[in-house]
Scaffold this motif. Structure first.
Motif, PDB file in Angstrom:
ATOM      1  N   VAL A  22      18.331  -4.336   6.704  1.00 45.22           N
ATOM      2  CA  VAL A  22      17.723  -4.305   8.034  1.00 45.22           C
ATOM      3  C   VAL A  22      16.349  -3.643   7.927  1.00 45.22           C
ATOM      4  CG1 VAL A  22      17.915  -3.425  10.390  1.00 45.22           C
ATOM      5  CG2 VAL A  22      19.966  -4.164   9.175  1.00 45.22           C
ATOM      6  N   PRO A  23      15.262  -4.302   8.414  1.00 45.70           N
ATOM      7  CA  PRO A  23      13.944  -3.654   8.395  1.00 45.70           C
ATOM      8  C   PRO A  23      13.845  -2.600   9.489  1.00 45.70           C
ATOM      9  CG  PRO A  23      13.802  -5.839   9.382  1.00 45.70           C
ATOM     10  CD  PRO A  23      15.201  -5.694   8.877  1.00 45.70           C
ATOM     11  N   GLN A  24      13.199  -1.476   9.172  1.00 44.55           N
ATOM     12  CA  GLN A  24      13.114  -0.362  10.122  1.00 44.55           C
ATOM     13  C   GLN A  24      11.716   0.255  10.027  1.00 44.55           C
ATOM     14  OE1 GLN A  24      13.748   1.387  13.080  1.00 44.55           O
ATOM     15  NE2 GLN A  24      15.830   0.897  12.387  1.00 44.55           N
ATOM     16  N   LEU A  25      11.141   0.597  11.200  1.00 45.60           N
ATOM     17  CA  LEU A  25       9.859   1.301  11.241  1.00 45.60           C
ATOM     18  C   LEU A  25      10.068   2.705  10.691  1.00 45.60           C
ATOM     19  CD1 LEU A  25       6.984   0.684  12.242  1.00 45.60           C
ATOM     20  CD2 LEU A  25       7.583   1.772  14.397  1.00 45.60           C
ATOM     21  N   TRP A  26       9.272   3.094   9.645  1.00 43.58           N
ATOM     22  CA  TRP A  26       9.616   4.294   8.886  1.00 43.58           C
ATOM     23  C   TRP A  26       8.383   5.138   8.589  1.00 43.58           C
ATOM     24  CZ3 TRP A  26      14.389   5.930   8.228  1.00 43.58           C
ATOM     25  CH2 TRP A  26      14.653   6.938   7.310  1.00 43.58           C
ATOM     26  N   ASN A  27       8.546   6.435   8.713  1.00 41.23           N
ATOM     27  CA  ASN A  27       7.519   7.398   8.314  1.00 41.23           C
ATOM     28  C   ASN A  27       7.843   7.851   6.898  1.00 41.23           C
ATOM     29  OD1 ASN A  27       5.976   9.803   7.901  1.00 41.23           O
ATOM     30  ND2 ASN A  27       5.735  10.002  10.107  1.00 41.23           N
ATOM     31  N   PHE A  28       7.150   7.273   5.899  1.00 44.48           N
ATOM     32  CA  PHE A  28       7.457   7.555   4.499  1.00 44.48           C
ATOM     33  C   PHE A  28       7.068   8.978   4.109  1.00 44.48           C
ATOM     34  CE2 PHE A  28       7.034   2.936   4.653  1.00 44.48           C
ATOM     35  CZ  PHE A  28       8.162   2.547   3.954  1.00 44.48           C
ATOM     36  N   LYS A  29       6.052   9.504   4.770  1.00 38.37           N
ATOM     37  CA  LYS A  29       5.600  10.856   4.425  1.00 38.37           C
ATOM     38  C   LYS A  29       6.643  11.899   4.785  1.00 38.37           C
ATOM     39  CE  LYS A  29       1.623  13.925   5.068  1.00 38.37           C
ATOM     40  NZ  LYS A  29       0.301  14.092   5.730  1.00 38.37           N
ATOM     41  N   GLU A  30       7.296  11.730   5.955  1.00 41.51           N
ATOM     42  CA  GLU A  30       8.280  12.717   6.416  1.00 41.51           C
ATOM     43  C   GLU A  30       9.711  12.251   6.216  1.00 41.51           C
ATOM     44  OE1 GLU A  30       7.410  13.894  10.383  1.00 41.51           O
ATOM     45  OE2 GLU A  30       5.257  14.186  10.017  1.00 41.51           O
ATOM     46  N   GLY A  31       9.908  11.018   5.723  1.00 42.41           N
ATOM     47  CA  GLY A  31      11.250  10.524   5.418  1.00 42.41           C
ATOM     48  C   GLY A  31      12.121  10.364   6.656  1.00 42.41           C
ATOM     49  N   ARG A  32      11.600   9.754   7.710  1.00 43.41           N
ATOM     50  CA  ARG A  32      12.361   9.577   8.957  1.00 43.41           C
ATOM     51  C   ARG A  32      11.881   8.304   9.638  1.00 43.41           C
ATOM     52  NH1 ARG A  32       8.726  10.427  12.842  1.00 43.41           N
ATOM     53  NH2 ARG A  32       7.020  11.912  12.480  1.00 43.41           N
ATOM     54  N   GLU A  33      12.618   7.916  10.722  1.00 38.94           N
ATOM     55  CA  GLU A  33      12.158   6.786  11.526  1.00 38.94           C
ATOM     56  C   GLU A  33      10.833   7.131  12.197  1.00 38.94           C
ATOM     57  OE1 GLU A  33      14.794   4.976  14.271  1.00 38.94           O
ATOM     58  OE2 GLU A  33      16.530   5.080  12.932  1.00 38.94           O
ATOM     59  N   ALA A  34       9.905   6.180  12.168  1.00 38.44           N
ATOM     60  CA  ALA A  34       8.605   6.405  12.800  1.00 38.44           C
ATOM     61  C   ALA A  34       8.708   6.124  14.296  1.00 38.44           C
ATOM     62  CB  ALA A  34       7.548   5.515  12.164  1.00 38.44           C
ATOM     63  N   THR A  35       7.900   6.863  15.059  1.00 43.89           N
ATOM     64  CA  THR A  35       7.858   6.616  16.494  1.00 43.89           C
ATOM     65  C   THR A  35       6.997   5.385  16.775  1.00 43.89           C
ATOM     66  OG1 THR A  35       5.909   8.007  16.797  1.00 43.89           O
ATOM     67  CG2 THR A  35       8.084   9.081  16.937  1.00 43.89           C
ATOM     68  N   LEU A  36       7.121   4.877  18.009  1.00 42.72           N
ATOM     69  CA  LEU A  36       6.320   3.731  18.396  1.00 42.72           C
ATOM     70  C   LEU A  36       4.828   4.080  18.368  1.00 42.72           C
ATOM     71  CD1 LEU A  36       6.891   0.837  19.317  1.00 42.72           C
ATOM     72  CD2 LEU A  36       6.729   1.616  21.670  1.00 42.72           C
ATOM     73  N   LYS A  37       4.485   5.273  18.735  1.00 43.82           N
ATOM     74  CA  LYS A  37       3.093   5.718  18.719  1.00 43.82           C
ATOM     75  C   LYS A  37       2.545   5.728  17.303  1.00 43.82           C
ATOM     76  CE  LYS A  37       0.184   9.686  19.911  1.00 43.82           C
ATOM     77  NZ  LYS A  37       0.152  11.057  20.457  1.00 43.82           N
ATOM     78  N   GLU A  38       3.314   6.229  16.343  1.00 36.80           N
ATOM     79  CA  GLU A  38       2.866   6.254  14.950  1.00 36.80           C
ATOM     80  C   GLU A  38       2.659   4.837  14.410  1.00 36.80           C
ATOM     81  OE1 GLU A  38       5.056  10.376  13.457  1.00 36.80           O
ATOM     82  OE2 GLU A  38       6.087   8.445  13.289  1.00 36.80           O
ATOM     83  N   GLY A  39       3.548   3.911  14.780  1.00 40.50           N
ATOM     84  CA  GLY A  39       3.400   2.529  14.333  1.00 40.50           C
ATOM     85  C   GLY A  39       2.143   1.886  14.881  1.00 40.50           C
ATOM     86  N   THR A  76       0.850  -1.189   0.000  1.00 38.74           N
ATOM     87  CA  THR A  76       0.000   0.000   0.000  1.00 38.74           C
ATOM     88  C   THR A  76       0.884   1.237   0.000  1.00 38.74           C
ATOM     89  OG1 THR A  76      -0.096   0.162   2.402  1.00 38.74           O
ATOM     90  CG2 THR A  76      -1.689  -1.306   1.364  1.00 38.74           C
ATOM     91  N   ARG A  77       0.187   2.379  -0.026  1.00 36.55           N
ATOM     92  CA  ARG A  77       0.901   3.658   0.048  1.00 36.55           C
ATOM     93  C   ARG A  77       0.736   4.253   1.438  1.00 36.55           C
ATOM     94  NH1 ARG A  77      -0.623   6.489  -5.792  1.00 36.55           N
ATOM     95  NH2 ARG A  77       0.362   4.903  -7.112  1.00 36.55           N
ATOM     96  N   ALA A  78       0.906   3.454   2.450  1.00 38.69           N
ATOM     97  CA  ALA A  78       0.737   3.909   3.824  1.00 38.69           C
ATOM     98  C   ALA A  78       1.845   4.894   4.178  1.00 38.69           C
ATOM     99  CB  ALA A  78       0.754   2.719   4.775  1.00 38.69           C
ATOM    100  N   SER A  79       1.489   5.866   5.034  1.00 38.99           N
ATOM    101  CA  SER A  79       2.480   6.858   5.448  1.00 38.99           C
ATOM    102  C   SER A  79       3.484   6.270   6.430  1.00 38.99           C
ATOM    103  CB  SER A  79       1.770   8.053   6.089  1.00 38.99           C
ATOM    104  OG  SER A  79       1.012   7.616   7.213  1.00 38.99           O
ATOM    105  N   VAL A  80       3.069   5.223   7.187  1.00 38.77           N
ATOM    106  CA  VAL A  80       3.952   4.562   8.151  1.00 38.77           C
ATOM    107  C   VAL A  80       3.979   3.073   7.824  1.00 38.77           C
ATOM    108  CG1 VAL A  80       4.333   3.995  10.573  1.00 38.77           C
ATOM    109  CG2 VAL A  80       3.475   6.257   9.944  1.00 38.77           C
TER     110      VAL A  80
END
Length: 500
Positions: free
Chosen positions: A467-484, A360-364
């Motif tokens: 390495v898989p990483q939790l990511w905020n694609f909209k802002e181009g940074r690591e996503a926080t635990l809350k966002e995930g 999908t095109r999810a932001s996180v």
């Protein structure tokens, strides 16, 4: 048979055979060679004699100059044999001419094989004995007559047997015919009874079906009412389930955030305790220094009292320092446990969101750090190739460069130190392999490779694997635990709506 002008008691070789003599031969490699049997057969066939086979006779010196002509066994073969004999006789190339002193060496001679040939010595007589018998025309006629008589007798007996069987079959036919008509009458009676029984059963079945139909309609109405009730109850249960799941997820999220806030407060408290510990250590060291100074100084009783007071205060500070040290260790252990819990929660989120970032095109979602993007490879390949070949070439080149990224011996980075002595690791754009990629593949693929290099160097510089990483694609940074957690809750709600 009259055209043969032969007596019935003349003895011939049977099957009918002819003899050809004086066949031209030549010497090759010390042996005599002559014309083939198939060639002689073709020549005789053209003349109308229709031989079935021509067999040249050979001895230890090679071709003997003789050949045996074989004809069919019937009277047609006999006529052909005598035409063959008469033809050579008319051309003065018969048997008598061959054995005459005036025999010419450049002519072929031929005749029908008889008893004198059969009993002759040499290759001709030997072949005739091995492949034929002696018979007169009368013998042949008598044999044919016997065969015909036997055939007539056999056919007569067969005819009588067939007639006897025919009479028996007529009797059986009459008997079967009578049985058949009796069965037909019985069949008509059975059909009549069957039709009456069928009408009765159809009426019963109709009445039974009507009864079942009415019962079915009643059950259908009852089932429809029950179905409506169950659907309503299912909807209520589903709404409660969604509410319960949402509340559970919310409580889990609040618990995680609460634990995180507690951990943050503990960290702040730990930092304060650490500052206090350091201040206490400095104070203890200062007191120990004062005591050492006082011990080297000579003084009165007042000085001695001060030193004892300082020593007492030092003991109290050391006890206080010991308590602070124990609290510090407890907080350190607690911090590590909470960090481990947060890391485990992050790993679970990554496992649950793996499909979201790719499908999908999810932001996180989950981003594979260090993995090359295939898109610039496809764009570059389509400039040179078309269709399936372009996709194959793009995949091959992408896989090759991904192998380069996994090579721990390739480290295209350099370390720069600023004026304040701070070091920073930067990409070495003068690296030979990077320059080759830029020259060969273009800027788009070069940018994809350098981006993947930077990710691997940041997230896994020693292992060099993805390495898989939790990511905020909209802002181009690591996503926080809350966002995930919020993203996972949204996807779960969407799945529930699709299911119902």
């Amino acid at each position: 048979m009259s055209n043969l002008q032969k007596k019935d008691d003349d003895v011939f070789v049977y099957p009918w055979m002819g003899i050809i003599a004086n066949i031209p031969t030549t010497i090759q490699n010390g042996r005599k060679v002559g014309g083939s049997g198939s060639r002689l057969r073709d020549d005789l066939t053209e003349k109308g004699f229709n031989p079935s086979r021509v067999h040249p006779l050979w001895n230890r010196h090679g071709h003997s100059g003789f050949a045996i002509v074989e004809f069919k066994k019937g009277w047609d073969g006999f006529n052909n044999a005598f035409m063959f004999d008469k033809s050579f006789e008319q051309e003065q190339c018969g048997k008598k001419d061959y054995f005459s002193p005036r025999m010419e060496r450049d002519k072929l001679y031929g005749w029908v094989a008889r008893d004198d040939d059969y009993y002759s010595k040499g290759l001709v007589g030997e072949y005739l004995k091995n492949n034929g018998d002696l018979k007169t025309v009368s013998d042949k006629e008598a044999e044919d007559h016997r065969k015909d008589s036997t055939l007539v007798t056999t056919l007569t007996n067969t005819l009588e047997t067939k007639n006897q069987r025919l009479k028996e079959m007529e009797k059986k036919y009459t008997k079967v015919k009578m049985s058949f008509w009796a069965l037909m009458d019985e069949k008509d009676e059975m059909i009549k009874a069957y039709n009456e029984e069928s009408r009765r059963m159809q009426q019963n079945a109709h009445d039974h079906f009507k009864k079942i139909s009415l019962e079915h309609e009643r059950m259908a109405r009852q089932f429809s009412d029950q179905k409506t009730e169950l659907e309503q109850r299912e909807k209520e249960l589903f709404d409660r389930e969604i509410q319960n799941e949402a509340e559970t997820r919310k409580l889990q999220h609040e618990k995680i955030m609460s634990e995180k806030e507690k951990l943050h407060r503990k960290i702040i408290e730990l930092e304060k305790q650490l500052d206090a510990k350091q201040a206490l250590e400095l104070e203890i060291q200062s007191m120990k220094g004062q005591i050492e100074v006082m011990q080297h100084m000579e003084g009165d009783g007042e000085m001695k009292q001060k030193m004892e007071a300082i020593q007492e205060e030092l003991r109290e500070k050391e006890e206080e320092w010991s308590s602070v040290e124990e609290l510090y260790q407890v907080l350190v252990v607690s911090e590590r446990q909470k960090n481990d819990e947060l890391l485990d929660a992050r790993k679970e989120l990554i496992a649950g969101l793996k499909d979201i970032s790719t499908n999908t095109r999810a932001s996180v979602g989950v981003k594979r750090m260090g993995e090359l993007d295939i898109k610039p490879f496809r764009i570059a390949a389509k400039r040179k190739y078309s269709g399936v070949e372009a996709n194959l070439k793009a995949a091959e080149r992408c896989s090759q460069l991904q192998d380069y990224l996994r090579d721990s011996n390739w480290h295209p980075f350099k370390i720069l130190t600023d004026k304040d002595g701070n070091s920073k690791e930067l990409l070495d754009e003068e690296d030979e392999q990077l320059k080759a990629i830029k020259s060969e593949d273009g800027d788009e693929i070069y940018s994809a490779v350098t981006a993947a290099l930077a990710e691997i160097n940041e997230y896994n510089p020693s292992g060099r694997y993805i390495v898989p990483q939790l990511w905020n694609f909209k802002e181009g940074r690591e996503a926080t635990l809350k966002e995930g957690v919020e993203q996972l809750l949204n996807k779960w709600k969407q799945f529930k709506r699709k299911k119902h």
